[in-house]
Design a protein around this motif. Structure first.
Motif, PDB file in Angstrom:
ATOM      1  N   ALA A  26       0.833  -1.205   0.000  1.00  0.00           N
ATOM      2  CA  ALA A  26       0.000   0.000   0.000  1.00  0.00           C
ATOM      3  C   ALA A  26       0.869   1.256   0.000  1.00  0.00           C
ATOM      4  CB  ALA A  26      -0.923  -0.005   1.205  1.00  0.00           C
ATOM      5  N   ALA A  27       1.948   1.236   0.772  1.00  0.00           N
ATOM      6  CA  ALA A  27       2.850   2.387   0.841  1.00  0.00           C
ATOM      7  C   ALA A  27       3.530   2.622  -0.509  1.00  0.00           C
ATOM      8  CB  ALA A  27       3.895   2.171   1.937  1.00  0.00           C
ATOM      9  N   GLU A  28       3.928   1.539  -1.176  1.00  0.00           N
ATOM     10  CA  GLU A  28       4.574   1.648  -2.484  1.00  0.00           C
ATOM     11  C   GLU A  28       3.624   2.238  -3.530  1.00  0.00           C
ATOM     12  OE1 GLU A  28       5.832  -2.284  -3.344  1.00  0.00           O
ATOM     13  OE2 GLU A  28       7.461  -2.293  -1.870  1.00  0.00           O
ATOM     14  N   LYS A  29       2.326   1.993  -3.350  1.00  0.00           N
ATOM     15  CA  LYS A  29       1.314   2.481  -4.283  1.00  0.00           C
ATOM     16  C   LYS A  29       0.759   3.844  -3.868  1.00  0.00           C
ATOM     17  CE  LYS A  29       0.753  -1.295  -6.971  1.00  0.00           C
ATOM     18  NZ  LYS A  29       0.653  -1.322  -8.442  1.00  0.00           N
ATOM     19  N   ASN A  30       1.344   4.440  -2.816  1.00  0.00           N
ATOM     20  CA  ASN A  30       0.896   5.741  -2.311  1.00  0.00           C
ATOM     21  C   ASN A  30      -0.568   5.731  -1.863  1.00  0.00           C
ATOM     22  OD1 ASN A  30       3.406   7.115  -2.781  1.00  0.00           O
ATOM     23  ND2 ASN A  30       2.883   7.163  -4.964  1.00  0.00           N
ATOM     24  N   ALA A  31      -0.986   4.638  -1.267  1.00  0.00           N
ATOM     25  CA  ALA A  31      -2.349   4.526  -0.761  1.00  0.00           C
ATOM     26  C   ALA A  31      -2.478   5.190   0.608  1.00  0.00           C
ATOM     27  CB  ALA A  31      -2.759   3.058  -0.662  1.00  0.00           C
ATOM     28  N   TYR A  32      -3.658   5.709   0.882  1.00  0.00           N
ATOM     29  CA  TYR A  32      -3.939   6.268   2.205  1.00  0.00           C
ATOM     30  C   TYR A  32      -4.331   5.156   3.177  1.00  0.00           C
ATOM     31  CZ  TYR A  32      -6.720   8.382   5.941  1.00  0.00           C
ATOM     32  OH  TYR A  32      -7.248   8.714   7.159  1.00  0.00           O
ATOM     33  N   ALA A  33      -5.071   4.156   2.653  1.00  0.00           N
ATOM     34  CA  ALA A  33      -5.569   3.068   3.496  1.00  0.00           C
ATOM     35  C   ALA A  33      -5.569   1.764   2.708  1.00  0.00           C
ATOM     36  CB  ALA A  33      -6.963   3.385   4.017  1.00  0.00           C
ATOM     37  N   PHE A  34      -5.649   0.654   3.428  1.00  0.00           N
ATOM     38  CA  PHE A  34      -5.727  -0.655   2.787  1.00  0.00           C
ATOM     39  C   PHE A  34      -6.639  -1.562   3.587  1.00  0.00           C
ATOM     40  CE2 PHE A  34      -2.654  -1.439   6.072  1.00  0.00           C
ATOM     41  CZ  PHE A  34      -2.712  -2.794   6.356  1.00  0.00           C
ATOM     42  N   TYR A  35      -7.066  -2.641   2.929  1.00  0.00           N
ATOM     43  CA  TYR A  35      -7.913  -3.650   3.585  1.00  0.00           C
ATOM     44  C   TYR A  35      -7.634  -4.994   2.923  1.00  0.00           C
ATOM     45  CZ  TYR A  35     -12.085  -6.299   4.962  1.00  0.00           C
ATOM     46  OH  TYR A  35     -12.939  -7.260   5.455  1.00  0.00           O
ATOM     47  N   VAL A  36      -7.343  -6.002   3.728  1.00  0.00           N
ATOM     48  CA  VAL A  36      -7.095  -7.348   3.203  1.00  0.00           C
ATOM     49  C   VAL A  36      -8.437  -8.028   2.959  1.00  0.00           C
ATOM     50  CG1 VAL A  36      -6.083  -9.615   3.653  1.00  0.00           C
ATOM     51  CG2 VAL A  36      -4.841  -7.531   4.322  1.00  0.00           C
ATOM     52  N   TYR A  37      -8.781  -8.145   1.675  1.00  0.00           N
ATOM     53  CA  TYR A  37     -10.079  -8.689   1.285  1.00  0.00           C
ATOM     54  C   TYR A  37     -10.176 -10.190   1.513  1.00  0.00           C
ATOM     55  CZ  TYR A  37     -13.455  -5.538  -0.837  1.00  0.00           C
ATOM     56  OH  TYR A  37     -14.459  -4.631  -1.043  1.00  0.00           O
ATOM     57  N   SER A  38      -9.129 -10.909   1.164  1.00  0.00           N
ATOM     58  CA  SER A  38      -9.199 -12.370   1.298  1.00  0.00           C
ATOM     59  C   SER A  38      -7.807 -12.960   1.464  1.00  0.00           C
ATOM     60  CB  SER A  38      -9.885 -12.993   0.080  1.00  0.00           C
ATOM     61  OG  SER A  38      -9.105 -12.810  -1.082  1.00  0.00           O
ATOM     62  N   ILE A  39      -7.787 -14.096   2.169  1.00  0.00           N
ATOM     63  CA  ILE A  39      -6.565 -14.882   2.353  1.00  0.00           C
ATOM     64  C   ILE A  39      -6.919 -16.329   2.037  1.00  0.00           C
ATOM     65  CG2 ILE A  39      -4.753 -15.612   3.953  1.00  0.00           C
ATOM     66  CD1 ILE A  39      -5.417 -13.124   5.636  1.00  0.00           C
ATOM     67  N   THR A  40      -6.330 -16.881   0.999  1.00  0.00           N
ATOM     68  CA  THR A  40      -6.629 -18.262   0.622  1.00  0.00           C
ATOM     69  C   THR A  40      -5.350 -19.079   0.560  1.00  0.00           C
ATOM     70  OG1 THR A  40      -6.532 -17.669  -1.728  1.00  0.00           O
ATOM     71  CG2 THR A  40      -8.693 -17.626  -0.676  1.00  0.00           C
ATOM     72  N   ALA A  41      -5.488 -20.364   0.843  1.00  0.00           N
ATOM     73  CA  ALA A  41      -4.334 -21.262   0.789  1.00  0.00           C
ATOM     74  C   ALA A  41      -4.037 -21.598  -0.663  1.00  0.00           C
ATOM     75  CB  ALA A  41      -4.628 -22.523   1.591  1.00  0.00           C
ATOM     76  N   ASP A  42      -2.900 -21.131  -1.174  1.00  0.00           N
ATOM     77  CA  ASP A  42      -2.524 -21.370  -2.569  1.00  0.00           C
ATOM     78  C   ASP A  42      -1.698 -22.641  -2.708  1.00  0.00           C
ATOM     79  OD1 ASP A  42      -2.366 -20.341  -5.378  1.00  0.00           O
ATOM     80  OD2 ASP A  42      -0.226 -20.405  -4.925  1.00  0.00           O
TER      81      ASP A  42
END
Length: 271
Positions: free
Chosen positions: A154-170
């Protein structure tokens, strides 16, 4: 909410912590909640019992037993309905929402930051439109490590905020996960397909009728209850959407039962 619960259960010496977190085994059957007490709790699921009940509360013992057998600690009776066929005029179906001892409470949470980037709570993440959703993979031991990597992206993309939408076992063998993280600008627009409302404590949002025509649900659920207006129906639908981990929902159909009997509500769920 704490004061309400503690006042309700003082006589039976049930501590508030039992409702919120402690999986304490006991020999007591599931206990009733008032409408006010259940208002901010997310139900585990709906149950029903059928018998000779003139009023919904006449089924309390049977509901309590059924809730207990389902592993619930509390229940709230939501409505009564006469079956389509039956041999007795007092034959009825009684519905109830049941709650686990650690039922989640629908309250807003303070914003946290990771590596200087705001971590949006689910309520804000669903309400605002992200400018990008980034997918990445990695082997992580816990969510803290995932949040650290997500916030750096998020910092690299200059985002103000982030949210982890999903975590799946790959890759289970190598303990590798695939993560989707949504990135937001500070002045992010509100999603145009949801019905606007206050975002505090909202962990699922109702979509518009226009969005319903084009969005594809991943599941349709059914529940029952006695409601006075569409706002009460929407509030109940939202709780069931949250319980089923949906991001958005739409009340597709409501049965037109006679007054004082349970209505059947059909709800589409969306990610």
């Amino acid at each position: 909410m704490k004061d309400i619960i503690m006042k309700r259960f003082n006589k039976s010496s049930i501590a508030l912590t039992l409702l919120l977190s402690l999986p304490v085994a006991n020999t007591y059957a599931a206990l009733p909640l008032t409408a006010e007490e259940s208002n901010n709790l997310i139900p585990y699921k709906e149950i029903s019992v059928t018998g000779s009940y003139l009023q919904a509360q006449n089924a309390a013992d049977d509901i309590s037993k059924a809730a207990d057998e389902a592993g619930a600690k509390y229940y709230h009776i939501t409505g009564i309905e006469q079956p389509a066929t039956g041999t007795s005029t007092d034959r009825a179906i009684v519905y109830a929402d049941i709650y686990l001892s650690n039922a989640p409470i629908a309250v807003s949470k303070d914003e946290a930051t990771h590596n200087g980037i705001v971590l949006y709570p689910r309520s804000k993440a669903l309400y605002y439109l992200p400018f990008e959703i980034v997918k990445f993979k990695g082997s992580y031991n816990n969510t803290s490590e995932i949040m650290d990597s997500a916030s750096k992206i998020a910092a690299e993309k200059n985002a103000y905020a982030f949210y982890v939408y999903s975590i799946t076992a790959d890759d289970v063998k190598n303990n590798e996960q695939e993560i989707d993280v949504a990135l937001y600008k500070k002045d992010a627009p509100v999603r145009d397909f949801i019905i606007s409302k206050a975002i505090a404590g909202q962990d699922a949002y109702e979509i518009t009728s226009d969005a319903f025509k084009v969005m594809k649900p991943y599941q349709t659920i059914v529940f029952h209850g006695t409601f006075n207006n569409t706002s009460e129906i929407s509030a109940a639908a939202q709780k069931y959407a949250i319980a089923n981990d949906a991001h958005f929902y739409y009340v597709k159909e409501v049965s037109a039962n006679r007054a004082d009997t349970a209505q059947t509500v059909y709800v589409n769920l969306y990610k």
